[in-house]
Write a protein that holds these residues in place. Structure first.
Motif, PDB file in Angstrom:
ATOM      1  N   LYS A 230       0.625  -1.090   0.137  1.00 30.95           N
ATOM      2  CA  LYS A 230      -0.098  -0.125  -0.206  1.00 30.95           C
ATOM      3  C   LYS A 230       1.016   1.525  -0.056  1.00 30.95           C
ATOM      4  CE  LYS A 230      -3.976   2.097   2.351  1.00 30.95           C
ATOM      5  NZ  LYS A 230      -4.537   2.677   1.272  1.00 30.95           N
TER       6      LYS A 230
ATOM      7  N   GLU B 147      -7.871  -3.934   9.557  1.00 29.68           N
ATOM      8  CA  GLU B 147      -7.602  -2.622   8.940  1.00 29.68           C
ATOM      9  C   GLU B 147      -8.082  -1.907  10.279  1.00 29.68           C
ATOM     10  OE1 GLU B 147      -9.948  -2.252   4.495  1.00 29.68           O
ATOM     11  OE2 GLU B 147     -11.237  -2.420   5.509  1.00 29.68           O
TER      12      GLU B 147
ATOM     13  N   PRO C 167      -7.121   1.708   5.560  1.00 26.06           N
ATOM     14  CA  PRO C 167      -7.870   1.159   4.518  1.00 26.06           C
ATOM     15  C   PRO C 167      -7.361  -0.253   3.865  1.00 26.06           C
ATOM     16  CG  PRO C 167      -7.952   2.727   3.579  1.00 26.06           C
ATOM     17  CD  PRO C 167      -7.486   3.064   4.830  1.00 26.06           C
TER      18      PRO C 167
ATOM     19  N   PHE D 207      -8.115  -2.282   1.305  1.00 22.58           N
ATOM     20  CA  PHE D 207      -8.637  -3.201  -0.332  1.00 22.58           C
ATOM     21  C   PHE D 207      -8.118  -2.852  -1.389  1.00 22.58           C
ATOM     22  CE2 PHE D 207     -12.125  -5.192   2.634  1.00 22.58           C
ATOM     23  CZ  PHE D 207     -11.664  -6.892   2.286  1.00 22.58           C
ATOM     24  N   ASP D 208      -7.418  -0.870  -1.373  1.00 20.79           N
ATOM     25  CA  ASP D 208      -7.130  -0.754  -2.754  1.00 20.79           C
ATOM     26  C   ASP D 208      -5.593  -0.938  -2.526  1.00 20.79           C
ATOM     27  OD1 ASP D 208      -5.877   0.794  -0.391  1.00 20.79           O
ATOM     28  OD2 ASP D 208      -6.046   2.836  -0.783  1.00 20.79           O
ATOM     29  N   ALA D 209      -4.992  -1.552  -1.924  1.00 26.85           N
ATOM     30  CA  ALA D 209      -3.588  -1.852  -1.926  1.00 26.85           C
ATOM     31  C   ALA D 209      -3.232  -2.811  -2.698  1.00 26.85           C
ATOM     32  CB  ALA D 209      -2.703  -2.914  -0.573  1.00 26.85           C
ATOM     33  N   THR D 210      -1.681  -2.973  -3.232  1.00 16.13           N
ATOM     34  CA  THR D 210      -1.460  -3.741  -4.694  1.00 16.13           C
ATOM     35  C   THR D 210      -1.216  -4.859  -4.362  1.00 16.13           C
ATOM     36  OG1 THR D 210      -0.966  -1.386  -5.779  1.00 16.13           O
ATOM     37  CG2 THR D 210       0.237  -3.636  -6.845  1.00 16.13           C
TER      38      THR D 210
ATOM     39  N   ARG E 254      -5.164  -5.825  -7.058  1.00 16.13           N
ATOM     40  CA  ARG E 254      -5.952  -4.636  -5.930  1.00 16.13           C
ATOM     41  C   ARG E 254      -6.384  -5.710  -5.064  1.00 16.13           C
ATOM     42  NH1 ARG E 254      -3.356   0.177  -5.663  1.00 16.13           N
ATOM     43  NH2 ARG E 254      -3.623   0.968  -7.860  1.00 16.13           N
TER      44      ARG E 254
ATOM     45  N   ALA F 167      -8.965  -5.865  -3.264  1.00 16.99           N
ATOM     46  CA  ALA F 167     -10.877  -5.895  -3.647  1.00 16.99           C
ATOM     47  C   ALA F 167     -11.096  -6.373  -5.053  1.00 16.99           C
ATOM     48  CB  ALA F 167     -10.423  -4.332  -3.716  1.00 16.99           C
ATOM     49  N   ASP F 168     -10.056  -7.356  -5.733  1.00 16.94           N
ATOM     50  CA  ASP F 168     -10.553  -7.981  -6.576  1.00 16.94           C
ATOM     51  C   ASP F 168     -10.360  -9.537  -6.293  1.00 16.94           C
ATOM     52  OD1 ASP F 168     -10.183  -6.334  -8.782  1.00 16.94           O
ATOM     53  OD2 ASP F 168      -7.865  -5.885  -9.102  1.00 16.94           O
TER      54      ASP F 168
ATOM     55  N   ASN G 153     -14.214  -9.950  -5.400  1.00 17.67           N
ATOM     56  CA  ASN G 153     -14.670  -9.909  -6.923  1.00 17.67           C
ATOM     57  C   ASN G 153     -15.557 -10.899  -7.056  1.00 17.67           C
ATOM     58  OD1 ASN G 153     -15.732  -9.041  -9.652  1.00 17.67           O
ATOM     59  ND2 ASN G 153     -15.565  -7.344  -8.854  1.00 17.67           N
TER      60      ASN G 153
END
Length: 320
Positions: A9, A84, A90, A92-95, A199, A201-202, A205
């Motif tokens: 992140k 978190e 946060p 979920f936006d991390a690579t 990410r 988050a993916d 998904n």
């Protein structure tokens, strides 16, 4: 199921993780500071204020539940949200730098038998440690590390009785045949997303989950299940000599030979034996016996060790 993850992140502006609940482990001259996050099993957090980077790695399964026999997407999200809240940032936006995705396959025979009868495909390196006694194999290239192991043995060796009872409630039985098949993506953006970063988050998904399932199946297709001969249904066709010949023939087939090449090689060996021990008539008789046995051998259309169908079924039954 998602298992191990390693994510990075970029800390923006005043973003800083709260470290009050973490255990300091080490400080390096490069600026990296390492912390341990306590759970059922620990995860590692690294922070570099100079570069503005934060790295998190470990098994969310083991951290949140203490095992990776079963794990749902909902539980994965719960584990990430807990992290978190703990560091007050946060995630979920991390690579995603690396991650593991795998599934459990139930087999008729012991997992060890299937593991021993798989070989590495083209461009892959095999890892097999004698200490594992045939219960584990890994196959790797520059972008992936594929693992096949006996999940039950893993549980019995690594987990105490209390956790074994918890895992049993999730469907595990100590006498069951549970084979774990995992893909460890060392460069997931290259393998799964045409070089574009993925990410965190993916990983949760639904559309991406289908991609992971499809690729886990395709990764298995890179391996070579050893070919097998059709087993006779009559006892008379399985004499000691039949079994010995079948054993050597199957070994030769899995080294790339045809049955005809095996026959010629066996003839050459018989011909090389000393004439004072075996006359030409004796050798011809041995060759006729060998030919009679080899003529009965039929190569199965599909290897009995091929897990393709069982893997497809396991992936189809994997829920969220």
């Amino acid at each position: 199921m998602i298992d191990f993850i390693e994510i990075t992140k970029h800390l923006q502006g005043k973003d800083k993780p709260f470290l009050g609940h973490l255990q300091p482990e080490a400080v390096y001259s490069s600026g990296w500071q390492t912390y341990s996050i306590t759970g059922c099993e620990n995860m590692e957090l690294r922070v570099n204020e100079t570069t503005g980077l934060m790295n998190l790695k470990g098994s969310v399964m083991y951290f949140w539940k203490g095992h990776n026999f079963t794990f749902s997407k909902v539980e994965f999200i719960e584990g990430i949200k807990y992290l978190e809240n703990l560091i007050r940032l946060p995630l979920f936006d991390a690579t995603v730098d690396k991650f593991e995705y795998g599934t459990i396959i139930q087999t008729e025979k012991k997992p060890k038998e299937y593991i021993q009868h798989h070989r590495e495909g083209k461009g892959m390196k095999l890892y097999s440690n004698p200490k594992d006694k045939g219960h584990f194999k890994a196959f790797s290239d520059t972008n992936t590390r594929l693992k096949m192991y006996d999940a039950s043995r893993n549980i019995k060796m690594k987990q105490g009785l209390h956790r074994q009872q918890i895992i049993a409630e999730a469907g595990w039985t100590s006498s069951g045949n549970f084979l774990k098949w995992e893909a460890h993506y060392l460069k997931p953006h290259i393998i799964l997303n045409k070089g574009i970063g993925i990410r965190l988050a993916d990983l949760v998904n639904p559309n991406w989950e289908n991609i992971f399932k499809e690729d886990l199946y395709l990764q298995y297709q890179r391996l070579i299940p050893m070919k097998s001969l059709i087993i006779p249904i009559h006892k008379k066709d399985l004499t000691t000599q039949d079994i010995q010949t079948r054993f050597n023939a199957e070994r030769g087939i899995n080294e790339g030979m045809t049955l005809e090449e095996i026959r010629k090689e066996m003839y050459q060996y018989i011909n090389s034996l000393p004439d004072e021990v075996l006359s030409k008539a004796d050798k011809d008789h041995r060759k006729r016996q060998t030919k009679a046995i080899l003529d009965k051998l039929k190569l199965a259309d599909k290897s009995q060790w091929d897990l393709s169908d069982k893997l497809a079924e396991a992936l189809h039954n994997t829920g969220s």
